[in-house]
Design a protein around this motif. Structure first.
Motif, mmCIF file in Angstrom:
data_model
loop_
_atom_site.group_PDB
_atom_site.id
_atom_site.type_symbol
_atom_site.label_atom_id
_atom_site.label_comp_id
_atom_site.label_asym_id
_atom_site.label_seq_id
_atom_site.Cartn_x
_atom_site.Cartn_y
_atom_site.Cartn_z
ATOM 1 N N MET A 55 0.833 -1.205 0.000
ATOM 2 C CA MET A 55 0.000 0.000 0.000
ATOM 3 C C MET A 55 0.866 1.253 0.000
ATOM 4 S SD MET A 55 -3.333 0.525 0.024
ATOM 5 C CE MET A 55 -3.340 1.894 -1.085
ATOM 6 N N PHE A 56 1.912 1.272 0.835
ATOM 7 C CA PHE A 56 2.814 2.426 0.851
ATOM 8 C C PHE A 56 3.497 2.618 -0.495
ATOM 9 C CE2 PHE A 56 3.160 1.578 5.585
ATOM 10 C CZ PHE A 56 2.308 2.610 5.927
ATOM 11 N N ASN A 57 3.926 1.539 -1.105
ATOM 12 C CA ASN A 57 4.543 1.634 -2.427
ATOM 13 C C ASN A 57 3.559 2.211 -3.442
ATOM 14 O OD1 ASN A 57 7.058 0.632 -1.665
ATOM 15 N ND2 ASN A 57 6.440 -1.483 -2.001
ATOM 16 N N ALA A 58 2.303 1.795 -3.356
ATOM 17 C CA ALA A 58 1.273 2.321 -4.265
ATOM 18 C C ALA A 58 1.067 3.818 -4.039
ATOM 19 C CB ALA A 58 -0.042 1.559 -4.088
ATOM 20 N N TYR A 59 1.003 4.252 -2.760
ATOM 21 C CA TYR A 59 0.875 5.683 -2.471
ATOM 22 C C TYR A 59 1.986 6.461 -3.155
ATOM 23 C CZ TYR A 59 -2.065 4.764 1.736
ATOM 24 O OH TYR A 59 -3.031 4.382 2.615
ATOM 25 N N GLN B 72 3.642 10.159 -7.042
ATOM 26 C CA GLN B 72 4.934 10.551 -7.623
ATOM 27 C C GLN B 72 5.811 11.246 -6.585
ATOM 28 O OE1 GLN B 72 3.867 12.814 -11.127
ATOM 29 N NE2 GLN B 72 3.192 10.977 -12.212
ATOM 30 N N ILE B 73 5.889 10.631 -5.416
ATOM 31 C CA ILE B 73 6.716 11.174 -4.348
ATOM 32 C C ILE B 73 8.177 10.932 -4.693
ATOM 33 C CG2 ILE B 73 7.328 10.976 -1.907
ATOM 34 C CD1 ILE B 73 4.431 10.160 -1.396
ATOM 35 N N SER B 74 8.996 11.937 -4.425
ATOM 36 C CA SER B 74 10.427 11.796 -4.667
ATOM 37 C C SER B 74 11.200 12.361 -3.480
ATOM 38 C CB SER B 74 10.834 12.502 -5.964
ATOM 39 O OG SER B 74 10.553 13.880 -5.885
ATOM 40 N N ASP B 75 12.448 11.930 -3.360
ATOM 41 C CA ASP B 75 13.295 12.377 -2.272
ATOM 42 C C ASP B 75 13.507 13.888 -2.363
ATOM 43 O OD1 ASP B 75 14.616 11.844 0.038
ATOM 44 O OD2 ASP B 75 16.426 11.039 -0.899
ATOM 45 N N GLY B 76 13.455 14.548 -1.223
ATOM 46 C CA GLY B 76 13.647 15.991 -1.188
ATOM 47 C C GLY B 76 12.350 16.779 -1.063
ATOM 48 N N MET B 77 11.203 16.134 -1.261
ATOM 49 C CA MET B 77 9.912 16.822 -1.142
ATOM 50 C C MET B 77 9.622 17.181 0.315
ATOM 51 S SD MET B 77 7.217 14.708 -3.451
ATOM 52 C CE MET B 77 6.826 15.259 -5.087
ATOM 53 N N GLU B 78 8.757 18.182 0.492
ATOM 54 C CA GLU B 78 8.183 18.475 1.801
ATOM 55 C C GLU B 78 6.774 17.895 1.779
ATOM 56 O OE1 GLU B 78 8.642 22.106 3.728
ATOM 57 O OE2 GLU B 78 10.727 22.335 3.114
ATOM 58 N N ILE B 79 6.507 16.975 2.706
ATOM 59 C CA ILE B 79 5.284 16.173 2.663
ATOM 60 C C ILE B 79 4.493 16.377 3.945
ATOM 61 C CG2 ILE B 79 4.381 13.827 2.498
ATOM 62 C CD1 ILE B 79 7.114 13.137 1.098
ATOM 63 N N LEU B 80 3.196 16.566 3.802
ATOM 64 C CA LEU B 80 2.286 16.712 4.931
ATOM 65 C C LEU B 80 1.445 15.449 5.053
ATOM 66 C CD1 LEU B 80 0.899 18.431 7.124
ATOM 67 C CD2 LEU B 80 -0.578 19.355 5.321
ATOM 68 N N ALA C 27 9.985 8.640 5.781
ATOM 69 C CA ALA C 27 11.272 9.055 6.341
ATOM 70 C C ALA C 27 12.360 8.038 6.012
ATOM 71 C CB ALA C 27 11.151 9.237 7.854
ATOM 72 N N GLU C 28 11.999 6.771 6.057
ATOM 73 C CA GLU C 28 12.949 5.700 5.754
ATOM 74 C C GLU C 28 13.269 5.651 4.261
ATOM 75 O OE1 GLU C 28 13.400 0.888 6.494
ATOM 76 O OE2 GLU C 28 11.414 1.809 6.683
ATOM 77 N N ARG C 29 12.246 5.701 3.448
ATOM 78 C CA ARG C 29 12.436 5.557 2.000
ATOM 79 C C ARG C 29 13.017 6.813 1.346
ATOM 80 N NH1 ARG C 29 8.010 3.584 -2.479
ATOM 81 N NH2 ARG C 29 9.353 3.975 -4.269
#
Length: 166
Positions: free
Chosen positions: A57-61, A66-74, A88-90
């Motif tokens: 499920m997390f991988n699907a999210y 289109q989450i990428s490293d460096g984003m600010e995520i809420l 945080a881990e990925r």
């Protein structure tokens, strides 16, 4: 639909705290998967365990958003931090802000971050109706796990109003 837009985002938030948010974390460790995800899981072909279904499920999210490293995520309504901790881990260069109305949940999440040496997670403890979020986020999650306590909300409008006002 017009009336829904005038209602609070969540109702009975103090009741929800008493009923399950301030329940000891150990209770959820005994009944949920290893990531303490309690909103949904994904069982694609070949996945048979709850732990693997949480990961799927997390991988699907991440793929869909289109989450990428460096984003600010809420992460609104972050619960026991299942998504915040996964992100945080990925994505170690991402900055994750979780919103929870539970001190118990915040303590758990921050303890997990400290144990792993992660410094890219911040948890804000506040009622979602009163949260003063003033940063701009590249991506926001809002999982409505409890339809009895949370009304349908236009996340885009919420983020413009709460998150993008600087």
């Amino acid at each position: 639909m017009a009336k829904l837009k005038t209602l609070p985002i969540a109702v009975h938030t103090s009741d929800a705290n008493v009923q399950h948010y301030e329940v000891p974390t150990e209770y959820y460790r005994l009944s949920l998967g290893k990531r303490l995800k309690y909103s949904s899981a994904l069982y694609p072909p070949g996945v048979t365990s709850l732990d693997d279904a949480e990961e799927a499920m997390f991988n699907a999210y991440c793929e869909r958003a289109q989450i990428s490293d460096g984003m600010e995520i809420l992460d609104l309504g972050c619960g026991w931090g299942s998504l915040s901790l996964y992100l945080a881990e990925r994505f170690p260069n991402a900055k994750i802000t979780g919103l929870s109305n539970s001190a118990t949940q915040k303590e758990h999440i921050m303890a997990e971050c400290a144990k792993r040496g992660w410094k890219n997670v911040e948890i804000v403890t506040a009622d979602i109706n009163e949260a003063a979020l003033t940063k701009t986020y590249a991506w926001a999650s809002y999982l409505m796990a409890h339809t009895d306590a949370v009304r349908f909300v236009d996340l885009t409008a919420f983020c413009r109003w709460k998150c993008l006002s600087t």
